[in-house]
Design a protein around this motif. Structure first.
Motif, PDB file in Angstrom:
ATOM      1  N   GLU A  89       0.853  -1.191   0.000  1.00  0.00           N
ATOM      2  CA  GLU A  89       0.000   0.000   0.000  1.00  0.00           C
ATOM      3  C   GLU A  89       0.888   1.239   0.000  1.00  0.00           C
ATOM      4  OE1 GLU A  89      -2.480  -0.258   3.442  1.00  0.00           O
ATOM      5  OE2 GLU A  89      -3.803  -1.742   2.533  1.00  0.00           O
ATOM      6  N   PHE A  90       0.282   2.368  -0.376  1.00  0.00           N
ATOM      7  CA  PHE A  90       0.995   3.635  -0.370  1.00  0.00           C
ATOM      8  C   PHE A  90       0.293   4.586   0.577  1.00  0.00           C
ATOM      9  CE2 PHE A  90       2.389   1.541  -4.105  1.00  0.00           C
ATOM     10  CZ  PHE A  90       3.671   2.004  -4.346  1.00  0.00           C
ATOM     11  N   GLN A  95      -2.328  12.369   6.028  1.00  0.00           N
ATOM     12  CA  GLN A  95      -3.643  11.781   6.258  1.00  0.00           C
ATOM     13  C   GLN A  95      -3.515  10.293   6.540  1.00  0.00           C
ATOM     14  OE1 GLN A  95      -5.979  12.662   2.790  1.00  0.00           O
ATOM     15  NE2 GLN A  95      -6.331  14.761   3.407  1.00  0.00           N
ATOM     16  N   ASP A  96      -4.452   9.757   7.294  1.00  0.00           N
ATOM     17  CA  ASP A  96      -4.453   8.335   7.613  1.00  0.00           C
ATOM     18  C   ASP A  96      -5.303   7.589   6.588  1.00  0.00           C
ATOM     19  OD1 ASP A  96      -4.073   5.913   8.799  1.00  0.00           O
ATOM     20  OD2 ASP A  96      -5.402   6.297  10.494  1.00  0.00           O
ATOM     21  N   VAL A  97      -4.806   7.548   5.359  1.00  0.00           N
ATOM     22  CA  VAL A  97      -5.467   6.825   4.278  1.00  0.00           C
ATOM     23  C   VAL A  97      -4.420   5.968   3.579  1.00  0.00           C
ATOM     24  CG1 VAL A  97      -7.171   8.650   3.922  1.00  0.00           C
ATOM     25  CG2 VAL A  97      -5.130   8.608   2.516  1.00  0.00           C
ATOM     26  N   ALA A  98      -4.882   4.972   2.838  1.00  0.00           N
ATOM     27  CA  ALA A  98      -3.993   4.121   2.048  1.00  0.00           C
ATOM     28  C   ALA A  98      -4.426   4.175   0.591  1.00  0.00           C
ATOM     29  CB  ALA A  98      -4.043   2.686   2.551  1.00  0.00           C
ATOM     30  N   PHE A  99      -3.449   4.241  -0.291  1.00  0.00           N
ATOM     31  CA  PHE A  99      -3.702   4.162  -1.723  1.00  0.00           C
ATOM     32  C   PHE A  99      -3.282   2.765  -2.162  1.00  0.00           C
ATOM     33  CE2 PHE A  99      -3.094   8.561  -0.701  1.00  0.00           C
ATOM     34  CZ  PHE A  99      -4.035   9.224  -1.468  1.00  0.00           C
ATOM     35  N   VAL A 100      -4.234   2.009  -2.697  1.00  0.00           N
ATOM     36  CA  VAL A 100      -3.997   0.624  -3.074  1.00  0.00           C
ATOM     37  C   VAL A 100      -4.152   0.520  -4.587  1.00  0.00           C
ATOM     38  CG1 VAL A 100      -4.702  -1.766  -2.740  1.00  0.00           C
ATOM     39  CG2 VAL A 100      -4.941  -0.118  -0.853  1.00  0.00           C
ATOM     40  N   PHE A 101      -3.073   0.118  -5.264  1.00  0.00           N
ATOM     41  CA  PHE A 101      -3.081   0.006  -6.722  1.00  0.00           C
ATOM     42  C   PHE A 101      -3.159  -1.463  -7.108  1.00  0.00           C
ATOM     43  CE2 PHE A 101      -1.032   3.933  -5.610  1.00  0.00           C
ATOM     44  CZ  PHE A 101      -1.531   4.841  -6.536  1.00  0.00           C
ATOM     45  N   ILE A 110      -8.787   4.084  -2.730  1.00  0.00           N
ATOM     46  CA  ILE A 110      -8.315   4.813  -1.567  1.00  0.00           C
ATOM     47  C   ILE A 110      -9.035   4.199  -0.373  1.00  0.00           C
ATOM     48  CG2 ILE A 110      -8.162   7.060  -0.431  1.00  0.00           C
ATOM     49  CD1 ILE A 110      -8.605   8.280  -3.288  1.00  0.00           C
ATOM     50  N   GLN A 111      -8.281   3.718   0.597  1.00  0.00           N
ATOM     51  CA  GLN A 111      -8.864   3.095   1.778  1.00  0.00           C
ATOM     52  C   GLN A 111      -8.874   4.102   2.915  1.00  0.00           C
ATOM     53  OE1 GLN A 111      -9.988  -0.197   1.620  1.00  0.00           O
ATOM     54  NE2 GLN A 111     -11.001   0.303   3.533  1.00  0.00           N
ATOM     55  N   ILE A 112     -10.078   4.486   3.377  1.00  0.00           N
ATOM     56  CA  ILE A 112     -10.249   5.396   4.496  1.00  0.00           C
ATOM     57  C   ILE A 112     -11.060   4.650   5.542  1.00  0.00           C
ATOM     58  CG2 ILE A 112     -11.132   7.633   5.251  1.00  0.00           C
ATOM     59  CD1 ILE A 112     -11.001   8.520   2.303  1.00  0.00           C
ATOM     60  N   ASN A 113     -10.391   4.233   6.611  1.00  0.00           N
ATOM     61  CA  ASN A 113     -11.024   3.385   7.623  1.00  0.00           C
ATOM     62  C   ASN A 113     -11.624   2.162   6.941  1.00  0.00           C
ATOM     63  OD1 ASN A 113     -10.323   5.129   9.767  1.00  0.00           O
ATOM     64  ND2 ASN A 113     -12.067   6.427   9.278  1.00  0.00           N
TER      65      ASN A 113
END
Length: 124
Positions: A89-90, A95-101, A110-113
């Motif tokens: 993940e990136f 911010q507490d988010v993850a970018f998943v490609f 984009i994973q937010i919670n």
């Protein structure tokens, strides 16, 4: 408890930073910063990920390559470094988010919670 209200472009990032500071001062574990470990970005991903991505109807972000690093920016925002974690993940530091490609494709989320927001690359 605490309430933080903002009305600016970077309001969420500011509110999160204020809440983390209050949590640190008062020992609230649920609002502490998320600790992540960054790893080097694979050369194939450095070449594959740059481009402009669109999510929902009006959201977008652009990823650019700067040597051995990637930078991400949304319209009207300040560019920041995009980090890779060992899981693939990136993330950014603001911010507490993850970018998943999705490997080998131009889509991801984009994973937010517990919420995943799908995105697709529009251009390289």
């Amino acid at each position: 408890g605490a309430v933080v209200m903002t009305n600016g472009t970077q309001g969420t990032a500011l509110a999160d930073a204020v809440m983390r500071s209050i949590a640190s001062a008062y020992g609230w574990p649920d609002f502490g910063p998320r600790v992540r470990r960054a790893v080097a970005i694979a050369p194939a991903l450095l070449a594959a990920l740059p481009g402009t991505y669109r999510y929902r109807d009006t959201g977008s972000f652009t990823i650019t390559r700067n040597g051995d690093a990637l930078t991400i920016v949304s319209p009207g925002e300040t560019p920041e470094r995009l980090h890779a974690d060992p899981s693939g993940e990136f993330f950014t530091l603001s911010q507490d988010v993850a970018f998943v490609f999705d490997p080998g494709s131009a889509v991801g989320h984009i994973q937010i919670n517990n919420t995943a927001i799908a995105f697709r690359r529009e251009s390289k």
